[in-house]
Design an enzyme around this catalytic site. Sequence first.
Site, PDB file in Angstrom:
ATOM      1  N   ASP A 200     -29.110   6.991  96.867  1.00  0.00           N
ATOM      2  CA  ASP A 200     -28.292   5.717  96.964  1.00  0.00           C
ATOM      3  C   ASP A 200     -28.278   5.664  94.944  1.00  0.00           C
ATOM      4  O   ASP A 200     -28.617   5.327  94.632  1.00  0.00           O
ATOM      5  CB  ASP A 200     -28.585   4.588  96.991  1.00  0.00           C
ATOM      6  CG  ASP A 200     -27.291   3.354  96.901  1.00  0.00           C
ATOM      7  OD1 ASP A 200     -26.382   3.859  96.612  1.00  0.00           O
ATOM      8  OD2 ASP A 200     -27.491   2.397  96.361  1.00  0.00           O
ATOM      9  N   GLU A 451     -38.084   5.213 102.073  1.00  0.00           N
ATOM     10  CA  GLU A 451     -38.071   4.978 102.649  1.00  0.00           C
ATOM     11  C   GLU A 451     -37.635   5.797 103.975  1.00  0.00           C
ATOM     12  O   GLU A 451     -36.489   6.791 103.889  1.00  0.00           O
ATOM     13  CB  GLU A 451     -36.222   4.679 101.900  1.00  0.00           C
ATOM     14  CG  GLU A 451     -36.435   3.145 101.370  1.00  0.00           C
ATOM     15  CD  GLU A 451     -34.931   2.102 101.152  1.00  0.00           C
ATOM     16  OE1 GLU A 451     -34.324   2.798 101.568  1.00  0.00           O
ATOM     17  OE2 GLU A 451     -35.006   1.342 101.677  1.00  0.00           O
ATOM     18  N   TYR A 506     -34.456  -6.199 102.410  1.00  0.00           N
ATOM     19  CA  TYR A 506     -32.893  -7.155 100.920  1.00  0.00           C
ATOM     20  C   TYR A 506     -32.521  -7.631 102.402  1.00  0.00           C
ATOM     21  O   TYR A 506     -31.696  -8.563 102.637  1.00  0.00           O
ATOM     22  CB  TYR A 506     -32.616  -5.537 101.345  1.00  0.00           C
ATOM     23  CG  TYR A 506     -32.012  -4.750  99.681  1.00  0.00           C
ATOM     24  CD1 TYR A 506     -32.071  -5.116  98.469  1.00  0.00           C
ATOM     25  CD2 TYR A 506     -33.352  -3.852 100.283  1.00  0.00           C
ATOM     26  CE1 TYR A 506     -32.223  -4.318  97.835  1.00  0.00           C
ATOM     27  CE2 TYR A 506     -33.411  -3.029  99.211  1.00  0.00           C
ATOM     28  CZ  TYR A 506     -33.271  -3.290  97.999  1.00  0.00           C
ATOM     29  OH  TYR A 506     -33.123  -2.391  96.939  1.00  0.00           O
ATOM     30  N   GLU A 543     -39.568  -3.130  96.450  1.00  0.00           N
ATOM     31  CA  GLU A 543     -37.645  -3.428  96.254  1.00  0.00           C
ATOM     32  C   GLU A 543     -37.120  -4.863  97.143  1.00  0.00           C
ATOM     33  O   GLU A 543     -37.137  -4.992  97.965  1.00  0.00           O
ATOM     34  CB  GLU A 543     -36.674  -1.881  96.707  1.00  0.00           C
ATOM     35  CG  GLU A 543     -36.284  -0.751  95.900  1.00  0.00           C
ATOM     36  CD  GLU A 543     -35.344   0.430  97.058  1.00  0.00           C
ATOM     37  OE1 GLU A 543     -34.599  -0.364  97.160  1.00  0.00           O
ATOM     38  OE2 GLU A 543     -36.294   1.357  96.520  1.00  0.00           O
TER      39      GLU A 543
END
Length: 634
Positions: A200, A451, A506, A543
Amino acid sequence: MRFLQCLSLFSLIPVSLAIPSVARQPRNQSVHDEPLVIQLKPQSTVTRELVSLDGLWDFALGDGNETASPWTAPLPKGLECPVPASYNDIFEDPDIHNHVGWVYYQREVIIPRGWSQEQYLVRVEAATHKGRIYINNYLAAEHEGGYTPFEADITTLVSAGDKFRLTIAVNNELTHETIPPGTIEVQPLTGKRVQTYHQDFYNYAGLARSVWLYSVPRQYIKDITVVTGVDGVTGLINYTIQTSNETFGDLEIAVLDKDGHTVSNATGPHGTATIDSVHLWEPGAAYLYQFVVNIVNRENHKLIDTYTLAVGVRTVKVENRQILINGKPFYFKGFGKHEDSPIRGKGHDQVYMVHDFQLINWIGANSFRTSHYPYAEEVMEFADRHGIVVIDETPAVGLSYATSLDIPSPGTFAPDKINNNTRKAHAQAIRELVARDKNHPSVVMWSIANEPASDEEGAREYFKPLVQLARDLDPHRPIVFINSMLGTYDVDRISDLFDVVCLNRYYGWYIQTGDLAEAEAALEKELHGWVEKFPQKPIIFTEYGADTLAGLHSIFNLPWSEEFEVKFLEMYHRVFDRFDSVTGEQMWNFADFQTNVATTRVDGNKKGLFTRDRKPKAAAHSLRARWKGMEATK
């Protein structure tokens, strides 16, 4: 955020690259091969000279027909491209912005006449993602991997005082066997080649860092490795020095303090230099010694070569749910970052670098992660000098073919996806990262992947030899990988191989969107699971964040508003503070950054505390209050 990306799984388009018969073929390595030696960063000394080749270069796109050998003649006039910079956003031509394949940079270079008794090399600090160095018509070097340096010894190709045509070819193509991985698709109607990838952030390409011409003596210092330690109040610098093959000189080492006074001496290619009453390199209070290595002619005692390495004496250890720097618990406060700025893309920029470190200081941060690739060496040196702690990461991002939390993965580790050849490239990326950055005191951990599909079959077989390789290369720093939301404690297959649990989470954004109460409960539940599974491992949140459009406000904590980002971060911090195992928080991201075009990305990722041009959002002020308030306790 690998689960967000919609990945196309079309077949790879084979790419044929014609290489002249004089080309030096790259060595095909296995995971267990010995690491290649990367030359020390060039520096100007009384025995070495350094010439910057930065500036405007002639520039041209490849036409896909590499057998035409465009490097054998001057490039067509018209386009000039600055180095260092990514080329994508500089020109008005969309074909350049969207180009997939080779591009060519070219300029004329003169070898200084005084170098006739020296060796001389061309060094490229980074070519994204594959680079070749041509001296006139000759392929002198090639390299795969977009964020670590490579070079060509051109001593036998060009004489001192002569002018030559230097062409650097750069290829931005990603396949399932590159690090990072990707695929190339051909549009069915137009035949246009399109690069897709699993990360991303935008696939900026070109010569994003400096290019150098430099000289070394015929016998020179090739590499230095230092490992520091402390015995009471005595500092220890354990060193190994590699020189070129000739052996008519002796090695003499002097360690100088910040005032230039000699505090230790040693001799020979390996040993220990001791420093009485040592000044330690501390987070926020950097102290650097100068480790001076000389090769001295054993007959006439004349200096043959000299190299100076900045060394910080400090220790790093993981113990009892804590990360200890110099024996004291360290709590990470900081961010994931990107090398990203308007127009330059990933081009290294000293102005942005200094300003970013000023903002790091302003907000009360003490660390960052080089997400998701090694940063420019100047950044690492700046962190060394200013006491900022770094988690140093390879370019292994996107090692997952999962499309979302709701869609099962099609199987990431497979012969036609992430396979043994991918792992060879990954191993080489680890070798080059450690070889380049091993001496930086700011680097306290190696992150070997961001990830990956740690929940999938094949993940353990893929990663176990890579973890062992990293430990063999550097047994003195912790090894980590960055865990994604799909790799929860109940399905993860590899976290036991690593020293610290690093989590990207998230809740409240990609799932439980906008429902912070539900998200808080889910985050706390998962954290309990990790603590129960690994009660002695520290946990760092590498993150967590929410996209925020600067200037959007709402009394209802509307997602994308500045108020929502503040409440989002406050929720995460409440949870962190409930767990002794949590030893760090690096929110995502330091600043907004460019990404590929997508329906979820309007001109980039907006999770920054600062806008892309470094203006603070409301969350920056909120986080500053927290981190400044923690300075007395963490």
